[in-house]
Design an enzyme around this catalytic site. Structure first.
Site, PDB file in Angstrom:
ATOM      1  N   TYR A 157      -1.884  -0.935  10.242  1.00 11.33           N
ATOM      2  CA  TYR A 157      -1.828  -1.125   8.859  1.00 11.33           C
ATOM      3  C   TYR A 157      -0.526  -0.612   8.231  1.00 11.33           C
ATOM      4  O   TYR A 157       0.302  -1.296   7.435  1.00 11.33           O
ATOM      5  CB  TYR A 157      -3.215  -0.334   8.015  1.00 11.33           C
ATOM      6  CG  TYR A 157      -3.346  -0.565   6.487  1.00 11.33           C
ATOM      7  CD1 TYR A 157      -3.768  -1.885   6.220  1.00 11.33           C
ATOM      8  CD2 TYR A 157      -2.893   0.359   5.649  1.00 11.33           C
ATOM      9  CE1 TYR A 157      -3.845  -2.080   4.894  1.00 11.33           C
ATOM     10  CE2 TYR A 157      -3.179  -0.033   4.390  1.00 11.33           C
ATOM     11  CZ  TYR A 157      -3.435  -1.065   3.831  1.00 11.33           C
ATOM     12  OH  TYR A 157      -3.557  -1.258   2.643  1.00 11.33           O
TER      13      TYR A 157
ATOM     14  N   SER B  35       0.765  -1.203   0.082  1.00 13.19           N
ATOM     15  CA  SER B  35      -0.136   0.091  -0.174  1.00 13.19           C
ATOM     16  C   SER B  35       0.926   1.211   0.179  1.00 13.19           C
ATOM     17  O   SER B  35       2.176   1.097   0.457  1.00 13.19           O
ATOM     18  CB  SER B  35      -0.916   0.010   1.311  1.00 13.19           C
ATOM     19  OG  SER B  35      -1.417   1.230   1.419  1.00 13.19           O
TER      20      SER B  35
ATOM     21  N   LYS C 224       2.290  -2.823   6.506  1.00 12.83           N
ATOM     22  CA  LYS C 224       2.513  -2.994   4.961  1.00 12.83           C
ATOM     23  C   LYS C 224       3.960  -2.277   4.934  1.00 12.83           C
ATOM     24  O   LYS C 224       4.685  -2.838   3.865  1.00 12.83           O
ATOM     25  CB  LYS C 224       1.494  -1.868   4.540  1.00 12.83           C
ATOM     26  CG  LYS C 224       0.233  -2.574   4.566  1.00 12.83           C
ATOM     27  CD  LYS C 224      -0.082  -3.631   3.588  1.00 12.83           C
ATOM     28  CE  LYS C 224      -1.700  -4.096   3.373  1.00 12.83           C
ATOM     29  NZ  LYS C 224      -1.523  -5.240   2.370  1.00 12.83           N
TER      30      LYS C 224
END
Ligand code: NDP
Length: 264
Positions: free
Chosen positions: A157, A144, A161
Site C-alpha cells: 500500500y 494517503s 500510494k
C-alpha cells in the site's frame, strides 16, 4: 463562497461509500452531475438512487473494476455516452494491504499497482483528451499519508500510494498546458465502514469495545485524537475541484489531524 461547480460533470471512482461517497455528496450539493464507479452493482444502484433523490443533479452508476484492463475504458465510454465528457475526475478507489515484502508474491504487487496506479494512468488517457476539448478540467488523486509516512504492516500500500503521488505530479506537469489542474490529497485516519468492520472483527469476543479500539488507534497516531469524518476530507476535494483553487497545480495536501511527523 460560490465554488462555480454547477453543471460540471464529475467522475468518481469508488464513489459508493467512505471518502468517495462523501466527495460525491459534496459535489452534488454544489450542483455537479455525477458518474460513480464501483464493482458492487447492488450498492451502486442504491447510492445512485439516493443521490438522485437528494440532489437535483444527474447521476449515473457504472459497474466496473478500475484495476482491470478494460475497466477505465468502460467507465469513460459510459461518461461520454451520458454527458459527452467530464470536467472532473476523482481517482479514489483503493484499499489497504497487509503483508511482508519477503513473503508477498508478484501477483499481489501487481494487483495493487493496477488498482492504485494503472487505473489512474488509464483513466487519464481515457478522459483527459475530452476534458481538454471542453476547455480544461481537474483531476484529483486520493493517495494517503502512507505515501510519505509508511505503516509497517502494509508495504505494498505504502509503495503504490507513493507512486500515485509521483504520477499525480508528473501528470500535472503534462496537462497544465491544456488547462487541466492535477493534484493529490493524502488523508490520515478517516472513519469509514471498513475501519469499523475491522475493529469489530478484532474485538469480537474480547473485553474491549470496537469503539475503544478505534479510539486507541486515533490516540496513538493522530495528535488531534480522533478519526476524520469523510466529509472533512471531501470538503478539500470539492474546493480543489473549483475554479476558486485555480492556481493549485501539482500539489499534494495532507489532511491528517497532525499525524505527519515531518514538515513535508
Ligand atoms: P472504502 O473501502 O470505504 O471504499 C472504497 C470504494 O472504492 C468503494 O466504493 C469500492 O466499491 C470502490 N472500489 C474498490 N476497489 C475498486 C475497484 N477495483 N474498482 C472500482 N471501484 C473499487 O474506502 P475509503 O473511503 O476508506 O478510501 C478511499 C480511498 O482513500 C482509498 O484509495 C484509500 O486508500 C484512501 N485512504 C483512506 C483512508 C482511511 O482511513 N479510510 C486514509 C487514507 C487514504 P466496490 O467494493 O463496490 O468496488
Amino acid at each position: 463562497m460560490d465554488l462555480q461547480l454547477t453543471g460540471k460533470v464529475a467522475v468518481i471512482t469508488g464513489g459508493t461509500v467512505g471518502i468517495g461517497l462523501a466527495v460525491a455528496r459534496g459535489l452534488a450539493a454544489e450542483g455537479a452531475h455525477l458518474a460513480l464507479c464501483a464493482r458492487d452493482e447492488r450498492r451502486l444502484r442504491a447510492v445512485v438512487h439516493d443521490l438522485k433523490t437528494e440532489f437535483p443533479v444527474r447521476v449515473i452508476g457504472v459497474a466496473a473494476d478500475v484495476s482491470a484492463l478494460d475497466g477505465p475504458a468502460k467507465l469513460a465510454g459510459a461518461v461520454t455516452a451520458e454527458f459527452g465528457g467530464a470536467d472532473i475526475l476523482i481517482n479514489n478507489a483503493g484499499t489497504g494491504s497487509d503483508e511482508t515484502i519477503l513473503t508477498a508474491p508478484d501477483e499481489r504487487w501487481q494487483a495493487y499497482w493496477d488498482l492504485h496506479v494503472m487505473a489512474a494512468v488509464r483513466l487519464a488517457r481515457a478522459i483527459a483528451p475530452g476534458m481538454k476539448a471542453r476547455g480544461g478540467g481537474v483531476i484529483l488523486h486520493n493517495a494517503s499519508i502512507c505515501a510519505t509516512q509508511p505503516l509497517g504492516y502494509e508495504p505494498i500500500y505504502n509503495v503504490t500510494k507513493a507512486a500515485l503521488v509521483m504520477f499525480s505530479k508528473c501528470l500535472a506537469n503534462e496537462l497544465i498546458g491544456d488547462n487541466i489542474r492535477v493534484n493529490a490529497v493524502n488523508p490520515g485516519l478517516v472513519m469509514t465502514p471498513d475501519w469499523q468492520k475491522t475493529a469489530k472483527a478484532l474485538t469480537a469476543g474480547t473485553d474491549r469495545s470496537w469503539e475503544d479500539y478505534l479510539q486507541g488507534i486515533a490516540d496513538d497516531n493522530a495528535p488531534i485524537g480522533r478519526f476524520a469524518d469523510p466529509a472533512e476530507i471531501a470538503d478539500l476535494f470539492v474546493f480543489l475541484c473549483s475554479p476558486r483553487a485555480g492556481y493549485v497545480v501539482g500539489s499534494t495536501y495532507y489532511v491528517d489531524g497532525g499525524w505527519l511527523r515531518t514538515t513535508t
